[in-house]
Each structure stands twice: as C-alpha cells, then as structure tokens.
Design an enzyme around this catalytic site. Structure first.
Site, PDB file in Angstrom:
ATOM      1  CB  SER A 159      -0.934   0.075   1.284  1.00 15.65           C
ATOM      2  OG  SER A 159      -1.916   1.146   0.834  1.00 15.65           O
ATOM      3  CG  HIS A 160       0.493   3.689   3.349  1.00 14.20           C
ATOM      4  ND1 HIS A 160      -0.342   2.557   3.700  1.00 14.20           N
ATOM      5  CD2 HIS A 160       1.368   3.893   4.574  1.00 14.20           C
ATOM      6  CE1 HIS A 160      -0.045   2.610   5.225  1.00 14.20           C
ATOM      7  NE2 HIS A 160       0.777   2.945   5.575  1.00 14.20           N
ATOM      8  CG  ASP A 324      -2.657   4.069  -1.254  1.00 13.58           C
ATOM      9  OD1 ASP A 324      -3.590   4.157  -1.992  1.00 13.58           O
ATOM     10  OD2 ASP A 324      -2.511   3.450  -0.172  1.00 13.58           O
ATOM     11  CG  ASP A 326      -3.162  -0.251  -1.822  1.00 18.40           C
ATOM     12  OD1 ASP A 326      -2.842   0.927  -1.673  1.00 18.40           O
ATOM     13  OD2 ASP A 326      -3.839  -1.011  -1.504  1.00 18.40           O
ATOM     14  CG  ASP A 328      -6.137   1.304  -0.346  1.00 20.89           C
ATOM     15  OD1 ASP A 328      -5.469   1.945  -0.322  1.00 20.89           O
ATOM     16  OD2 ASP A 328      -6.197   0.371   0.533  1.00 20.89           O
ATOM     17  NE  ARG A 329      -3.352   4.717   3.328  1.00 21.70           N
ATOM     18  CZ  ARG A 329      -2.928   4.685   4.648  1.00 21.70           C
ATOM     19  NH1 ARG A 329      -2.350   6.097   4.724  1.00 21.70           N
ATOM     20  NH2 ARG A 329      -2.776   3.793   5.256  1.00 21.70           N
ATOM     21  CE  LYS A 424      -7.353   2.585   2.904  1.00 19.51           C
ATOM     22  NZ  LYS A 424      -6.968   1.417   3.909  1.00 19.51           N
TER      23      LYS A 424
HETATM   24  C1  VG1 Z   1      -3.177   2.005   8.584  1.00 24.30           C
HETATM   25  C2  VG1 Z   1      -4.197   3.104   8.736  1.00 24.30           C
HETATM   26  C3  VG1 Z   1      -5.584   2.518   8.685  1.00 24.30           C
HETATM   27  C4  VG1 Z   1      -5.652   1.759   7.092  1.00 24.30           C
HETATM   28  C5  VG1 Z   1      -4.473   0.776   7.075  1.00 24.30           C
HETATM   29  C6  VG1 Z   1      -4.400   0.543   5.747  1.00 24.30           C
HETATM   30  O1  VG1 Z   1      -3.199   1.162   9.664  1.00 24.30           O
HETATM   31  O2  VG1 Z   1      -4.078   3.652   9.978  1.00 24.30           O
HETATM   32  O3  VG1 Z   1      -6.626   3.418   8.836  1.00 24.30           O
HETATM   33  O4  VG1 Z   1      -6.858   0.949   7.268  1.00 24.30           O
HETATM   34  O5  VG1 Z   1      -2.997   1.715   7.343  1.00 24.30           O
HETATM   35  O6  VG1 Z   1      -4.145   1.186   4.648  1.00 24.30           O
HETATM   36  P1  VG1 Z   1      -2.084   1.332  10.777  1.00 24.30           P
HETATM   37  O7  VG1 Z   1      -2.545   0.016  11.602  1.00 24.30           O
HETATM   38  O8  VG1 Z   1      -0.689   1.202  10.175  1.00 24.30           O
HETATM   39  O9  VG1 Z   1      -2.660   2.393  11.503  1.00 24.30           O
HETATM   40  V1  VG1 Z   1      -3.707   0.820   3.129  1.00 24.30           V
HETATM   41  O10 VG1 Z   1      -3.777   2.179   2.193  1.00 24.30           O
HETATM   42  O11 VG1 Z   1      -1.960   1.028   3.771  1.00 24.30           O
HETATM   43  O12 VG1 Z   1      -4.242  -0.661   2.938  1.00 24.30           O
HETATM   44 CO    CO Z   2      -3.471   1.681   0.258  1.00 26.39          CO
END
Ligand code: VG1
Ligand code: CO
Length: 601
Positions: A159-160, A324, A326, A328-329, A424
């Site tokens: 992801s990010h 981001d 992938d 979704d953000r 998302k």
């Molecule tokens: C983070 C965010 C959470 C989100 C998750 C996955 O998790 O706080 O709100 O759903 O990333 O997002 P954490 O446990 O690091 O706080 V993504 O776009 O990285 O799939």
């Molecule tokens: Co993501």
C-alpha cells in the site's frame, strides 16, 4: 504426485516445452472475449512437486495484509510459506474456484505472481484472472471479485509503504464479497504458517503477463485481463459521467491528479482522461514504477509534496487529488485548501444523495473508524442515519455493508469509500468530489463565480460545526519503547475515572477500544487507547499495524467547535492546547526520545 490434463500451445509458453503445438487451439471457448488470446487444448497433465519447508516466524497479518521488507519476502520460501498457508486454510473450499491476482506494480510483484500461480494451481484453483503486467488497484480488485463472483483475490501490495529492493513488500487476501479477509481467515493463515512442513507447486511454465489473453495448463487457466475495464464499468454505474464530462470540459475548471508513480497511474488515463475528458497534462507522476520513483506513495501533506506545492501556488487547480501505492487512499485539496479525510467522508455523506446517482434513494447508514473524527456522526444525526464506529482497518466495514447497514464510510488515514465495493477507493473519492463540484456549479455560467472546494467546506462547518482533527505519526520508534508508553498510558487510564481533570479537560471516559461486530458478534479488543473529554474532544493513541519493522506510534487529536468565527483557524493552532496535553499525559518524548513527529496530517 497429482496429474492433470495439460498442454499449452501458446507462444508465451516458450520456456516450457509443449508436447503439442496445434492450430486446433483456436477452439478456445472464451475466444469471443478477446481475439488477442492464444488458444489451447487440454491433452496433457502437469505434475505437482512437493518441497519440504519449515515454519518462519512472524507471518502474522497486520491491519491490512502481511508486510515486511522486500528482502525478507525474497528470502527462501518466505512468500511461498504464507501463500501455501493461505491455501491450506481455505482447504477444500477453494478447489475448482476462480480467484483474482494483481498488485500495485512494486518491485518483486512480477516474480511473486509466478510463485503464487504455481501454488494456486497445485491447490486446485481452477482459474486465475491476473491483471496485465500484474497490475490491479485494490479497489479495482474488490470490484472484480464482486462483478465476476470470484471466490476471492490476492493483492500484492504494501500500500502506502515505499517499494523497491530496500523497502517494503506486502500481500493481502480479499474474500468473496470483495472485503479484506476477516480475522477468522487471517488467524487461520497464521496458524498454518506456524506448522507448515511442505509446499506444493504445479509444474507449469511462467505465464507471460504482458499481453491480454488466456493460458491453459490442463485444468488450470490463467487469464490476463485489463485491470481497468470492470472497475470503470462500475464507476459508470455509480456516477453521472455525462455531468462530470460536461463539467471537466469547462474552460474555467481544472483538476490535477497525482498518481505518485503508483498503481492509479494505470487508471487515471483511461478514467479521467479518456472517459471524462480531462487533459492529459492534468495527471502527474502517472507512470507506475517499481520503486514509485523513489517516493513514499502516501497521499498526505508531507509525501505528496509536488501536488501540495502546486495547490499552494498561483497555478493551483480547482481540485487537486492524489492516491497511494495501491489506489485505495485519496487526498483532496482545493485551491490552498486541505480537506481532512475525516471531513471528506462527512462532506461526501452530506452531499451524496443530491450529487451522486448511486445514492439517489438515500443512505443506508454511515460508519467511521474509531480514531476518525466525529464529523460524520454529526451528519448522521441531522440526516437521521445510523452511524457505526469500528476499529482501524477496512475489514470491519464489510459486514455492515453486506448487512445493508452502511453506504458510506471512511478513515482518517485518507481512506474513503462506499458499498459499491468493499475496500476504500481513491478514484471513487475523487469522482465523488468532482460530482459535488459539478452539481453545485451546474447553474453557474462559465466565467461566473464558481462554488469551490473551500466554499463546500465552509458551508458544511457552518451547518454541522467543525471537528478539528490532526494525527501525529512517530515512525520507526523502538518497539520496546512504544510498548512501555502504552503500558504507562494504561496506568493513567486506570486512574482517569469520569470527572477526573487532565489539565483543563474533564474526562468523560478513558478506555481501550473494543468492538463487537453487530452483525456476527465477533469481538476485536485492544484497538486503541482513548481519552474522551466532556466537551467532546478526544486524544487517542494506537500502534500501527502496517509497518514492516519497529513501531509507529499514532496520536490522534480531535476538538469540536460550533462557533463559525473559529472555523477558518489552522487546525494545529486550534488543537495546540490539547496536543500539548496529549504529549504530557503520554510522556511520549520521555519514552521514545522523539521531540517531533515524522508526519503530521
Ligand atoms: C493504517 C491506517 C488504517 C488503514 C491501514 C491500511 O493502519 O491507520 O486506517 O486502514 O493503514 O491502509 P495502521 O495499523 O498502520 O494504523 V492501506 O492504504 O496501507 O491498505
Ligand atoms: Co492503500
């Protein structure tokens, strides 16, 4: 040893030696779908080789899939162990089924995809839809699962988190309604990783993923598909594309989308440019790269600096947006104006019925993650909707949506979405904001005074009040230090009964968030430490579950104001006293040695 009928006469199977190479391949049943397809018959079997392995520690799924350093995943059997454990946990159920597979284009995806295909085939999966070049945005995969009634899908993404040989890699499994695997599945996978003793690989060739088309290896089929098609078709059902196209065409409107060299680079062109008529120049960093161009593909004020600089310059677009790794953000910016994700979900919810055809008969309910500000709750109250508060991570929204309890939901971490899918959805949020702008400006003549992103926010706050919100992230903290701080906070909490004063603030509740799913009764405990005060302000602490090493401490701060004279204030200024209190109460600097956060949003 297991055998299947198999032969592939496909030109892509060059590395393998097909026993037959026949023109009769053109009888492929799915040929109508795509004439680009190389065609096959099944007359040969493939072998399954069994390879001994040993459990590897720490393969526990976090907030969203398993994430580690890429080099860890590249280590012997690391990926294969987890994938095998996944298929072991699915057992008989997955045999004969069709799944999806794709990722965000990061380094190691192309190698990983071949390993996954071999294990999936050996586990008895019948067919895998793979995105061309192994590309698939997370929301697009969720859409694919739903539209093609897939059993589930694997998404290769951290992801990010940054990508490349020195950075992160990740994998997640989404289940049959398109939602991230629920904890009962991720727990089962973890259980299998602890006892795994053998891996099973189908003896099939590497599949060429650069061309659309179908490859059959005996009973097993891999179909390489366009990763955009199904997703775009769904977005067309959700939004009024004619309205959007007309609006984007206006000479007095501009949009700027930053794909951050991540997966939405593959989607922004077909959707924003080809289908909606935005100029090609409105997309920046639009080529997905294996290392995201060396950047951190996280759309926030710190990491999406290119776009932020633009939006705070004379050349600002009317709407600036980013997504981001992938897809979704999302981050939404106006001209010199930032919409916090907590506000974004509330504002979309408030405008959805009027501005977005998918919601024309109203919303079923709304939801937010616990640390997300209460802005959405205020909209729900005025609209007479149910509002749910769930733990961090998208997996908790899916049950509510499947039960028809929630239409729109969001997280403060730049996640916004709706029940058209079960993830998302970054581009959905961009089209939602475009829809609000298009609808609000439908009667404004070209050159007239347009309703801006800032106007929409100011109007919203005048009506509902403003929930000032900020998040401080302390990345790369030593795990032990972070855990000690959490222990300390638990002690403070135990002493903070209702009515206790912390600084100038009077405690209403101080607890560790625990969630009982209203649909299936499952319980998720230890989901964040929160201090809620009598004026509605909150301080929340959580440790991240998406990092690949060490700990990330997240501090969330919220304060409500109904007084319009405060609404233009800078959030950091408005929140300064409560941020100070949070740092004092937690003794964060003492425990972690950090004077300043790594990222402020
Ligand atoms: C983070 C965010 C959470 C989100 C998750 C996955 O998790 O706080 O709100 O759903 O990333 O997002 P954490 O446990 O690091 O706080 V993504 O776009 O990285 O799939
Ligand atoms: Co993501």
């Amino acid at each position: 040893m297991r055998y299947y009928h198999s032969v592939c006469s496909c030109k892509h199977a060059g590395a393998w030696s097909p026993l037959l190479s026949l023109a009769v391949c053109s009888v492929n049943l799915e040929a109508n779908r795509s004439f680009l397809t190389s065609l096959h018959i099944s007359t040969q079997k493939f072998a399954v080789s069994t390879v001994p392995t040993q459990p590897i520690e720490g393969q526990k799924t976090g907030t969203s899939g398993l994430r580690k350093k890429t080099k860890v995943f590249m280590g012997e059997n690391y990926l294969a162990n987890w994938i095998q454990a996944l298929f072991n946990s699915l057992g008989e159920e997955v045999k004969g089924k069709t799944i999806g597979l794709g990722g965000d284009g990061r380094y190691f995806n192309k190698e990983a995809v071949q390993t996954i295909l071999k294990i999936a085939a050996a586990a008895g999966v019948k067919k895998v839809f793979v995105g061309r070049d192994a590309i698939f945005a997370t929301p697009a995969m969720s859409a694919l699962i739903r539209r093609r009634s897939l059993y589930g899908a694997l998404i290769m993404s951290a992801s990010h988190n940054p990508g490349g040989p020195e950075e992160d890699w990740g994998i997640k499994f989404n289940y049959s309604s398109g939602e991230p695997a629920p904890e009962r599945i991720t727990d089962a996978i973890y259980g299998f990783t602890k006892n795994i003793s053998e891996l099973k690989f189908a003896d099939i060739p590497e599949t060429d993923l650069s061309q659309l088309g179908s490859h059959t290896y005996g009973d097993f089929e891999v179909e390489v598909i366009d990763p955009v098609e199904d997703y775009l078709a769904l977005l067309k059902e959700v939004f009024d594309f004619d309205l959007l196209r007309e609006f984007i065409k206006r000479p007095d409107f501009s949009v700027e989308f930053d794909a951050m060299h991540a997966v939405t680079g593959a989607y922004a062109g077909p959707i924003l440019v080809d289908a909606l008529g935005a100029p090609g120049s409105s997309i920046r960093n639009g080529t997905p790269l294996e290392d995201f161009g060396g950047g951190h593909p996280d759309p926030n004020l710190t990491y999406a600096h290119d776009l932020v600089d633009l939006q705070w310059s004379e050349n600002a677009a009317d709407l600036g947006a980013a997504s981001d790794g992938d897809g979704d953000r999302n981050m939404i910016l106006g001209n010199k104006f930032f919409i916090t994700p907590s506000d974004s979900v509330a504002m979309i919810a408030a405008n959805a019925q009027e501005c977005i055809p998918y919601f024309k008969s109203g919303l079923k309910g709304v939801a937010r993650s616990m640390p997300t500000s209460g802005a959405t709750d205020r909209v729900a109250e005025q609209l007479g909707l149910k509002c749910f508060e769930v733990p961090t991570g998208w997996k908790f929204f899916g049950n509510l949506m499947d039960a028809g309890l929630c239409s729109i939901c969001g997280e403060e971490s730049f996640g916004t979405g709706a029940d058209h899918i079960r993830e998302k959805d970054g581009l959905w949020a961009v089209l939602a904001w475009l829809s609000i702008l298009a609808y609000r400006n439908r009667d404004v003549p070209v050159g007239g005074k347009k309703v801006t992103v800032e106007d929409i926010a100011m109007e919203h706050w005048a009506k509902f009040g403003r929930n000032f919100f900020s998040r401080y992230d302390y990345e790369g903290v030593e795990s032990e230090a972070a855990n000690k701080m959490v222990e300390h906070l638990r002690e403070v909490m135990a002493k903070s009964s209702p009515g206790t004063k912390l600084g100038d603030y009077e405690v209403q509740t101080a607890d560790e968030f625990s969630y009982t799913d209203p649909v299936d009764g499952s319980v998720a405990s230890k989901q964040g430490l929160r201090f809620v005060f009598n004026d509605g302000s909150r301080i929340i602490f959580r440790l991240s579950g998406t990092g690949s090493s060490g700990a990330t401490v997240r501090l969330y701060i919220e304060q409500y104001s109904s007084d319009p004279s405060t609404h233009k204030m800078d959030a950091q200024e408005a929140l300064a006293p409560i941020i100070k209190l949070a740092l004092e109460v937690s003794q964060l600097t003492n425990f972690t040695g950090r004077e300043k956060p790594t990222v402020i949003t």
